[in-house]
Scaffold this active site. Structure first.
Site, PDB file in Angstrom:
ATOM      1  N   HIS A 159     -27.023  -0.973   1.299  1.00 27.13           N
ATOM      2  CA  HIS A 159     -27.138  -1.991   2.363  1.00 27.13           C
ATOM      3  C   HIS A 159     -28.132  -1.559   3.445  1.00 27.13           C
ATOM      4  O   HIS A 159     -28.017  -1.989   4.591  1.00 27.13           O
ATOM      5  CB  HIS A 159     -25.782  -2.297   3.008  1.00 27.13           C
ATOM      6  N   SER A 286     -55.981  -0.677  11.747  1.00 29.64           N
ATOM      7  CA  SER A 286     -55.971  -2.019  12.324  1.00 29.64           C
ATOM      8  C   SER A 286     -57.298  -2.255  13.022  1.00 29.64           C
ATOM      9  O   SER A 286     -57.881  -1.338  13.609  1.00 29.64           O
ATOM     10  CB  SER A 286     -54.825  -2.128  13.326  1.00 29.64           C
ATOM     11  N   LYS A 292     -52.918   2.523  14.604  1.00 31.21           N
ATOM     12  CA  LYS A 292     -52.198   2.105  13.395  1.00 31.21           C
ATOM     13  C   LYS A 292     -52.665   2.833  12.132  1.00 31.21           C
ATOM     14  O   LYS A 292     -53.839   3.080  11.935  1.00 31.21           O
ATOM     15  CB  LYS A 292     -52.371   0.601  13.152  1.00 31.21           C
TER      16      LYS A 292
END
Ligand code: ARG
Length: 468
Positions: A159, A286, A292
């Site tokens: 989960h 990016s 990034k």
């Protein structure tokens, strides 16, 4: 209207197809990539025709010679494909007939229907062999990485919540099981493709004394003893597209596996997890945010899974409800297959590069896996070994977890009285279960992430890989 009638089938027509129809119906723009196989099929077929006395030896030689020269020109990129000739088969036949008069006999006892079915089976055999070999190298890289990170523990998740500790090795070995099944699935594709449809004609065979076994043998459609393998029903042989579906399905399932690995790696390389460093060579930056480093290769692997599934879907819908036997719809069977092949093969290459260059941050992994709650189940097992029924043990440990949460203390630092007061099965050593070493040592059963079973699995994989 185009000014010329179709040379191959134009006899009964007074006019040629319109330019629009030619553009609409041509397939050479995508089936030209089958040229190598088509030449092979032409050679085998004409050799067989000579064997049964329909061609003279001389005619066969001139056809073979012409086909060899055609192949040379193909390799040099000198072939101009003409969409007006519809497909790869007619282009090759026409190119050849211009040079070799005997080529006018090449299509004897044959239809493009059994020809394309045969070409594609040759393609599937080669494609699955190649994909299997890439999967095998991928498995080799995964095994090396599993060995390199055998001792690095991370939380395993259910989960997407931290569940129980596992080693990186165990996690990587899980992907290996998936990839091995992919390998086997492509083996089954190869087997299914290994039957020769040539001789089925348009749908009803031929009145000529064709020797189907000879062509099958010449094209390598044989079993392990060298006996020819033939499709058994001419109508099925030319309308059957099951191998296309098998191939696309194997590719789609591989895509699912790649996408699951990709998703794990994307999560692990995020700042939130931070377990994994992906190689710069397979990440991008990016255009706006200088900090990034994006896991684009993994995202694309996840995305490719969609088109692989789409291709399978296209083929299933294409075949559904088609009357026997050949219908021109079936010409649309090739683009999805080639697309799956192209994108699966480049995906495999990219995946190998990412796996080779990846690294785990040992310190971050150690910190994440140090959470003692990951061993709450081990505490329940401890109680079971001291005679408590599992359901009660589960409840008791749940209570301990609740107390720890309320007291804002790590579970393994709760006062003895508080825990031992819950049930006499909690001994003085109840805290000992909160040790990763113990957790790894005690997981002894086959297939589990304990030290022993993982070592065994790594050894078994050496053997399993050597047998592929
Ligand atoms: N280009 C065709 C295809 O891929 C070859 C078979 C054509 N047969 C026919 N009867 N028109 O399906």
């Amino acid at each position: 209207m185009s000014d010329s009638k179709q040379v191959t089938w134009g006899g009964r027509f007074s006019d040629g197809p319109s330019d629009l129809m030619l553009r609409f119906s041509e397939s050479v723009s995508f089936d030209a990539r089958l040229a190598r196989y088509d030449v092979q099929v032409n050679k085998a077929h004409s050799a067989m025709l000579a064997k049964v006395g329909i061609l003279t030896e001389e005619e066969k030689f001139s056809i073979h010679d012409g086909l060899d020269r055609f192949l040379d020109r193909l390799k040099k990129g000198e072939i101009q494909w003409d969409p007006a000739l519809e497909d790869v088969h007619m282009n090759i036949e026409q190119a050849l007939t211009k040079e070799v008069p005997a080529a006018a006999k090449m299509h004897t006892g044959r239809s493009r229907n059994d020809q394309i079915a045969t070409d594609m089976r040759l393609f599937f055999k080669e494609a699955s062999t190649q994909i299997r070999s890439s999967l095998k190298s991928g498995l080799g890289i995964l095994l090396e990485k599993a060995k390199a990170f055998e001792d690095v523990m991370i939380p395993g998740y259910t989960h997407l919540q931290r569940a129980q500790p596992v080693s990186v090795a165990h996690h990587l070995l899980a992907y290996m099981e998936m990839f091995l099944r992919d390998y086997q699935r492509f083996g089954a594709v190869w087997e299914a493709a290994n039957e020769c449809p040539l001789g089925s004609g348009a749908l009803a065979g031929s009145t000529l004394p064709l020797d189907r076994e000879e062509t099958a043998r010449l094209l390598g459609f044989v079993d392990s003893q060298g006996n020819p393998r033939l499709t058994a029903n001419s109508m099925d042989a030319i309308s059957d597209r099951d191998v296309f579906l098998d191939f696309a399905q194997a590719a789609a399932v591989s895509g699912i596996h790649f996408s699951r690995l990709a998703e794990d790696f994307i999560l692990w390389s995020s700042s939130e997890f931070n377990f994994l460093v992906l190689p710069d060579a397979f990440c991008t930056g990016s255009s706006l945010m200088p900090q990034k480093k994006n896991p684009d290769a993994m995202e694309l692997l996840r995305g490719k899974a969609a088109r692989l599934q789409g291709n399978l879907q296209t083929l299933m819908v294409l075949c559904k409800g088609l009357p026997l036997t050949y219908n021109r719809d079936l010409q649309e069977d090739k683009p999805p297959v080639f697309d799956s092949y192209d994108h699966l093969t480049i995906s495999l290459e990219v995946l190998a590069g990412c796996l080779e260059g990846m690294d785990f941050r040992r310190d971050v992994c150690a910190q994440a896996v140090a959470d003692p709650l990951l061993l709450a189940t081990d505490l329940a097992d401890y109680l079971v070994q001291r005679g408590v029924a599992f359901r009660r043990a589960h409840h008791l440990v749940g209570t301990v977890v609740g107390i720890a949460e309320k007291a804002n203390l790590p579970i393994d630092q709760l006062p003895d009285e508080e825990v031992r007061g819950l049930d006499e099965a909690f001994g003085l050593d109840w805290r000992d279960v909160f040790s990763l070493e113990r957790a790894r040592r005690e997981r002894r059963s086959f297939g589990s992430p304990g030290i022993g079973p993982v070592k065994q699995a790594l050894r078994n994989w050496e053997a399993r890989l050597s047998e592929l």
